[in-house]
Design an enzyme around this catalytic site. Structure first.
Site, PDB file in Angstrom:
ATOM      1  N   CYS A  24     -10.481   2.178   1.385  1.00  0.00           N
ATOM      2  CA  CYS A  24     -10.875   3.406   2.058  1.00  0.00           C
ATOM      3  C   CYS A  24     -11.987   4.099   1.274  1.00  0.00           C
ATOM      4  O   CYS A  24     -13.015   3.504   0.997  1.00  0.00           O
ATOM      5  CB  CYS A  24      -9.652   4.297   2.263  1.00  0.00           C
ATOM      6  SG  CYS A  24      -9.884   5.645   3.436  1.00  0.00           S
ATOM      7  N   ILE A  25     -11.789   5.335   0.833  1.00  0.00           N
ATOM      8  CA  ILE A  25     -12.825   6.088   0.115  1.00  0.00           C
ATOM      9  C   ILE A  25     -12.837   5.780  -1.387  1.00  0.00           C
ATOM     10  O   ILE A  25     -13.813   6.060  -2.073  1.00  0.00           O
ATOM     11  CB  ILE A  25     -12.655   7.614   0.367  1.00  0.00           C
ATOM     12  CG1 ILE A  25     -13.867   8.438  -0.117  1.00  0.00           C
ATOM     13  CG2 ILE A  25     -11.379   8.123  -0.299  1.00  0.00           C
ATOM     14  CD1 ILE A  25     -15.137   8.193   0.660  1.00  0.00           C
TER      15      ILE A  25
END
Length: 224
Positions: free
Chosen positions: A136-137
């Site tokens: 994800c991030i």
């Protein structure tokens, strides 16, 4: 003995902590691979607390370690006590807490500061040539710390399926190579032992996010 893998959390909840489904997927897949998860989180206050019904910040104050303990079922340690010598790999799930509590990416983008504890842990695993899994991030942490590394946060062209694609462009500005991958795929930077997958950077069915994280975990354990 199975591999011992450090999992670093950033709170509990997508908007102000670790993404719960991603964190659970990491723990489930580690178990499936016969690896032992050791969960850590920094003992610091969250940047803020978000009401997940309204999507708005509240006046509450919460602690990252205390909140992360919810996901770890209480079996968690202060990140300050992590010793890379006894561990085989590191995984950091995503969620806005990575960009708010482990770094200042949410407010400063490529000019962000990574928490010293988090930076020290990432650099220690990297120096020891032990694999690091990010989804994800959380690949932005590696983009900031390891110039020239190869990563994926999914795709670099924004659309309904990839609403956060501008993150890839910002990571490129930091000097890393972004590789476009589907949500069920991973990218392996063999030189830096970094394994990344996009997870909820993509508007995809839950099982596809789960499958992509599973491939990331499997490869991290294989490299350990």
């Amino acid at each position: 003995m199975g591999k011992r893998v450090a999992v670093v959390l950033a709170g509990c909840g997508v908007y102000d902590g670790s993404e719960i489904h991603e964190s659970s997927a990491v723990l489930v897949h580690l178990s499936r691979e016969g690896a032992q998860a050791e969960v850590f989180a920094p003992n610091v206050d969250q940047m803020h607390v978000v009401d997940h019904v309204k999507g708005q910040p509240t006046q509450e104050k919460r602690n990252v370690l205390v909140e992360s303990a919810r996901i770890a079922r209480g079996n968690i340690k202060d990140l300050a006590t992590l010793d890379v010598k006894g561990l085989d790999a590191l995984i950091i799930p995503g969620g806005f807490g990575v960009a708010k509590n482990l770094s200042t990416w949410a407010t400063q983008g490529k000019n962000c500061v990574i928490s010293k504890e988090v930076e020290d842990v990432l650099k220690a695993f990297h120096a020891a040539k032990k694999p690091i899994g990010l989804c994800c991030i959380s690949p932005v942490l590696a983009a900031k710390i390891f110039p020239g590394c190869e990563l994926t946060v999914g795709h670099d062209t924004e659309c309904e399926k990839w609403p956060y694609a501008k993150t890839a462009e910002t990571m490129k500005e930091l000097g890393c190579k972004h590789v476009n991958k589907h949500v069920t795929e991973i990218h392996v930077d063999a030189k830096n032992k970094l394994v990344t997958t996009s997870a909820f950077m993509c508007n995809a069915p839950m099982h596809e996010i789960y499958d992509g994280i599973g491939k990331m975990v499997k490869e991290v354990v294989r490299l350990a």
